[in-house]
Design an enzyme around this catalytic site. Structure first.
Site, short mmCIF file in Angstrom:
data_model
loop_
_atom_site.label_atom_id
_atom_site.label_comp_id
_atom_site.label_asym_id
_atom_site.label_seq_id
_atom_site.Cartn_x
_atom_site.Cartn_y
_atom_site.Cartn_z
N ARG A 51 0.85 -1.16 -0.11
CA ARG A 51 0.19 0.02 -0.04
C ARG A 51 0.91 1.21 -0.06
NH1 ARG A 51 -1.32 1.87 4.46
NH2 ARG A 51 -2.21 -0.04 5.46
N TYR A 103 -16.92 16.49 -14.67
CA TYR A 103 -17.40 14.97 -14.84
C TYR A 103 -18.73 14.44 -13.66
CZ TYR A 103 -16.84 9.89 -14.78
OH TYR A 103 -16.95 8.52 -14.36
N ASP A 175 -8.38 18.05 -14.13
CA ASP A 175 -8.76 16.96 -14.72
C ASP A 175 -8.43 17.06 -16.34
OD1 ASP A 175 -9.69 14.67 -15.94
OD2 ASP A 175 -11.56 14.73 -14.68
N LYS A 200 -9.29 5.71 -19.46
CA LYS A 200 -9.67 6.25 -20.84
C LYS A 200 -8.07 6.28 -21.64
CE LYS A 200 -13.19 7.05 -18.57
NZ LYS A 200 -13.76 8.38 -17.90
#
Ligand SMILES: *Cc1c(COP(=O)(O)O)cnc(C)c1O
Length: 391
Positions: A51, A103, A175, A200
């Protein structure tokens, strides 16, 4: 010092800091290990628990940092995990100025989660710098941008917003999903944190969900690392590997898809079946001049509104090549219908005031031959027109 072009960096960036230089493997090894043996009692190695840090993820993180011109990169389990983690730098009582056509998942996080932690927000039309400046309050800590925005490809003047933010000691987040590091490098324009849905264009094959964040400032990078480790929404080693591989072909894919998008936009723009085309590569697009000043390409996403006499349902039913789905940025062309997909939760009048009418479609152009795509859209439009006229 040699400065390679981005297309070259996409291929080689993940090799430069390769943790496995000893073997000469051209691909990054997938380190499937949650924990790491410590050789000495009182001196620990560079990795202890995945992690906090994993060698495969680290190569990805160094790669995206190099591509965006930053110093620290962070890989998350989704784009929204990257975005929400960045917002966790804020504290109760802080305020965010945010683009109103952000978004949908970001909208939901800001309006329904951050508010529960007493972090308030004001939505603005980011294309209007005056409106941004007027929305700043004494407790404003972040201005959040998305450009080009979804689905009408509105363009924000990044330098203009950064200037306002610096005058008020606020951070800027951006973004950069639609442009990818190939066409837009916001850190070079003064932005503090660049965010990506790597689901994407960066991965490019509709196969993984992933998010990335990049900072330039060392201190801010340390703070974001603390959040990444504390919140724990990290990207796994296998997905990190897959994303590194996807990034290698980003240049070839996005350049090709953008060329096709430009041709498709021109084709659609000349059709009487189409009321309006939204694409920053069209000189008629509001913001195309600003876009050219801050980005090197128009990208592979465009939207278009059907004329009144073309039936949206018949159009979709007769499309052959594009998949009809949410998401974007893949090898296959993806046709989306914002009214019932990304913006379904928005009241109709609210939706329409943002240009998201019942005739609006978004197209993420893939790698099919452009002639086939044009022919397919053309025949579907013809049928959808005839059907509506016949009824
Ligand atoms: C898809 C998308 C996101 C969310 O990313 P996930 O990987 O789905 O969590 C954020 N911003 C933009 C612009 C997107 O297209």
């Amino acid at each position: 010092m040699i400065h390679d072009q981005l297309e070259t960096k996409f291929i080689h960036a993940s090799r430069s800091g390769n943790v496995e230089q000893k073997t000469g493997a051209v691909n990054v090894p997938i380190y499937l290990s949650s924990t790491f043996h410590q050789e000495s009692f009182d001196e620990f190695g560079p990795f202890d628990y995945s992690r906090s840090g994993n060698p495969t993820r680290q190569v990805l993180e160094e790669t995206i940092a190099a591509l965006e011109g930053g110093t620290r990169g962070f890989a998350f389990s989704s784009g929204i995990a990257a975005i929400s983690s960045a917002f966790m730098l804020l504290s109760a009582g802080d305020h965010v100025v945010i683009s109103r056509d952000v978004y949908g998942g970001t909208y939901r996080f800001v309006t329904e989660v951050l508010t529960r932690y007493k972090i308030e927000h004001t939505f603005v039309d980011m294309t209007e710098l005056d409106e941004v400046a007027c929305a700043i309050q004494p407790n404003t800590k972040v201005i959040y941008m998305e450009t080009p925005s979804n689905p009408c490809l509105n363009i924000t003047d990044i330098r203009g917003v950064v200037k306002i933010a610096k005058a008020h000691q606020c951070l800027t987040f951006l973004d950069n999903t639609f442009m990818s590091p190939l066409y837009q490098n916001p850190l070079n324009l003064g932005v503090d944190i660049v965010l990506h849905s790597a689901t994407k264009f960066l991965s490019g094959h509709s196969d993984i969900i992933a998010g990335l964040a990049v900072t330039k400032d060392e201190q801010l990078g340390e703070k974001l690392y603390f959040i990444q480790n504390s919140f724990g929404s990290i990207l796994g080693a296998q997905d990190s590997y897959q994303l590194i591989q996807g990034i290698k072909t980003l240049g070839a894919r996005l350049n090709q898809s953008s060329q096709s998008a430009q041709k498709l936009a021109a084709f659609l723009n000349a059709q009487s079946f189409i009321k309006q085309v939204y694409y920053p590569g069209l000189s008629s697009h509001p913001g195309s001049e600003i876009h050219k000043r801050q980005a090197t390409g128009a990208g592979a996403v465009l939207s278009f509104e059907l004329a009144e006499d073309v039936d949206p349902k018949t159009f979709v039913e007769n499309i052959r090549l594009p998949v009809f789905a949410v998401s974007l940025g893949a090898v296959e062309t993806i046709l989306s219908y914002p009214a019932t997909m990304s913006h379904a939760a928005m009241p109709k009048n609210e939706r329409e005031s943002r240009g998201i009418t019942d005739g609006l479609f978004r197209l993420s152009v893939g790698l099919e031959h452009i002639d086939d795509l044009i022919a397919d859209l053309d025949q579907a439009l013809q049928i959808a027109y005839r059907e509506k006229i016949a009824n």
